[in-house]
Design an enzyme around this catalytic site. Structure first.
Site, short mmCIF file in Angstrom:
data_model
loop_
_atom_site.label_atom_id
_atom_site.label_comp_id
_atom_site.label_asym_id
_atom_site.label_seq_id
_atom_site.Cartn_x
_atom_site.Cartn_y
_atom_site.Cartn_z
CG HIS A 241 59.43 4.44 41.64
ND1 HIS A 241 57.99 4.70 41.21
CD2 HIS A 241 59.59 5.34 42.47
CE1 HIS A 241 57.49 5.82 41.85
NE2 HIS A 241 58.28 6.08 42.51
CD GLU B 149 64.35 10.85 39.41
OE1 GLU B 149 64.71 9.82 39.50
OE2 GLU B 149 63.25 11.27 38.95
#
Lengths: 434, 434
Positions: free
Chosen positions: B262, B327
């Site tokens: 990412h 997360e």
């Protein structure tokens, strides 16, 4: 004399828009000072907190005396008169009963391919509640912040309540005890928020900070947001009363004044479908203001920001009310319940002539920490939800991965995220071999 | 080579603490620029938005072309290949089914004195969703933001999606249509956030703004917070995988890389109870990195922020996991379900070897907008709850006011708020006369 508007007037739209955008608060810019205080507490810990407390609160503390001892709390609490003790206990009981119903449910179910989906709620582990010192040190706010946290299952709940010049508020300490809070630090200001967010040698950092405070406290909460969770940053209080002529003008007047007396920046608005009734309320407010203890605060608030709006009918009242999105909304009309059901934006609604807003401040059960400054358009009052958080859960079966994995891979490739696609493909390849 | 820690080492606590507090993001300070842009849009409206779009996105717009026309959207959407269209439709269907279950319930009940208590949920009226342009323009994020809003009942839902140099993303527009969004403005940056918060001649202001963005967008969201609601301000993405030796090292490797790809600031951590397995995963990551399309991003992320932690047992893994408050958490062990039930702090849990995190990014059903940077300690991923708000309700009967009013009056007087007490007393006096 407050503003007196009539929705039939040609210039009403302009006047109402001005009322909506009226700036009532001019916060001093304390951000640089607050940044310095936070950095100081981060680097020097207890030492900084103790020095700043000496400077701002004229209180000499040591690491050992940062918190009230159990004996000190007992001694302060013993000072509370029996009547106040009973009243606070009843308030705590009713607030707890209301918030007990807010605990959200975990969910789990099977999807179409046998995959397991759901979520689970868990409490925040540690929370810190700020309670202002001096005049605005409200025991009711301790209950309204601490009880939802306790209901949520927060394990460690501490309070920071400054005691300027060493003066403690016995009722605040009793409220802490009634809410299950054992640790009360006698520190305040940005230094208290910094200590809660970053911890010191004596004060263990928390995960969430709630509670009202002055400009320093508000600026500090904004700065530590992200490191810890915070509740809203509240502005001056507001009330909107929608009342028809079948009301006692004096009841409406004291309700309007009960917001006005909080703060010179508070705002009290009456919407009525009867102009004569509106004028009677104005007269009743003036009469009450002559003797009200806090008339030096309530008077300017009413004159500078108060308003009476005369509307054609209650449908129009609701339209205007939604544009105001009031923190507190009282509806005193015959069909109050029906009107309340149609309101779209309000923090709390008090229905019928026997529900003055003050009932909600203390003892009704609902929380009195509510969204101000039109933020009821997008936010809610404090609740158990502020002290829990959701973890989503997913468990795929091989069958489910076969069924929906290829679509995930397609989207991953379309987004240019190859490894995302490969993490699905590696498993599909094995499954297809089997 | 990423960090390789062992919980039995003497210096482990120090190393783990360093891992926890590692600063991964150095946001440029764009606050002054953003403040200028917001002020400009507030004062000049469309004109400012159009000029800024010309400057930053090299796109010439007019008030009439700020939004895609229906025909333009149709033409772009027609470009989407059938396979991607089907994949996105399946994702939308599953995300909707999951979020449909999140709609909270209204409650109403009678208290001990016949008083009515409760609350009511209402949707935010208008919401704006920000979708970044360029490489990070993810159609999946459109679904994850817009569908919860749609389920909540948001009436007006608009998107701002910049099209630098005029290049639109057909899949983003299809995702908008699948989520019921008809208005997509081709504007971005702080100017888009300002337009959504304050409105312009062409763009009507909204009440809530959600969606990811670059440093300018994040700074603008922070600045307009209060005027409108915002979702979280997300940091770089993270994954924690807890895996025992009975896993395919390559599966774990691609899962770790699916976060690493990412962003160079992303973080991927493996916790395992088997050191040899940990080393095998490191080797598998290196092997995959040789050919991975985004190796220039995933490589630095893994080397600079990646970590493998060897623990004594899975109980210890859970303790460390809660301190990380990840997360994304993957648990791939035989008793994965039991371990997942004991996790206290995580945004989302992916259970078992057949649930790679990428399933959750696209198609599992749960939301992929999740709390980063340890904020799962106090916050939750995006949900229907972000697009509704609660109004509390209270209606006293005369009997209830008689029963609990005196306690409210006592507390009001104790807090020095006379008008609060009078608003109760005025009514009690009448009731006592009757």
């Amino acid at each position: 004399m407050p503003m007196f508007l009539n929705s039939s007037d040609a210039e009403f739209d302009t006047q109402f828009a001005r009322l909506l955008t009226m700036k009532r608060e001019d916060s001093p810019d304390v951000d640089a000072v607050v940044a310095g205080i936070i950095a100081d507490v981060q680097s020097r810990g207890d030492e900084a907190v103790i020095e700043l407390t000496s400077k701002y609160d004229r209180m000499e503390l040591t690491p050992e005396t940062l918190a009230f001892s159990r004996e000190e709390m007992d001694a302060e609490i013993a000072k509370v008169p029996a009547e106040e003790r009973a009243a606070l206990a009843l308030a705590a009981e009713r607030i707890r009963a209301y918030h007990d119903r807010q605990m959200p449910q975990d969910e789990a179910w099977d999807g179409p391919h046998g995959e397991r989906l759901g979520w689970r709620w868990t409490p925040v582990e540690a929370a810190g509640l700020y309670v202002p010192g001096g005049l605005a040190s409200y025991p009711s706010s301790v209950l309204m912040n601490a009880i939802p946290a306790q209901v949520a299952g927060v394990e460690r709940l501490v309070i920071c309540a400054p005691t300027p010049d060493g003066v403690a508020n016995p009722l605040v300490l009793l409220a802490a005890r009634l809410s299950g809070v054992e640790t009360v630090y006698r520190i305040g200001g940005a230094q208290a928020i910094a200590a809660l967010a970053y911890g010191t040698e004596t004060i263990t950092a928390v995960d969430k900070i709630t509670g009202p405070g002055n400009a320093f406290v508000a600026a500090a909460k904004r700065r530590v947001f992200g490191r810890v969770g915070i509740d809203m940053i509240a502005g001056p209080s507001e009330i909107l009363v929608i009342a028809d002529k079948d009301n006692d003008p004096d009841w409406v007047a004291v309700d309007l004044l009960s917001q006005a007396e909080h703060d010179e920046s508070a705002q009290s608005i009456l919407i009525t479908d009867d102009a004569a009734f509106g004028l009677e309320v104005v007269k009743a407010v003036e009469a009450r203001l002559e003797t009200l203890e806090r008339r030096a605060i309530a008077g300017p608030s009413w004159r500078d920001y108060g308003a009476v709006i005369v509307v054609r009918d209650m449908d129009e009242a609701l339209v205007l009310s939604d544009r105001i999105a009031p923190e507190h909304l009282e509806i005193a009309c015959e069909n109050a319940e029906d009107l309340a059901a149609r309101v779209r934006h309000a923090g709390a609604i008090f229905i019928g002539a026997y529900t003055p807003e003050a009932i909600g401040d203390y003892i009704g059960g609902p929380n009195h920490v509510l969204p101000t400054a039109r933020s009821a358009r997008f936010s809610s009052g404090l609740s158990v939800m502020d002290f829990v958080k959701r973890t989503t859960l997913a468990r795929m079966t091989p069958e489910a991965l076969k069924a929906i994995g290829p679509a995930a891979e397609t989207l991953a490739i379309a987004e240019g995220l190859e490894a995302h696609g490969l993490s699905v493909r590696a498993r599909l390849n094995r499954l297809n071999e089997e």
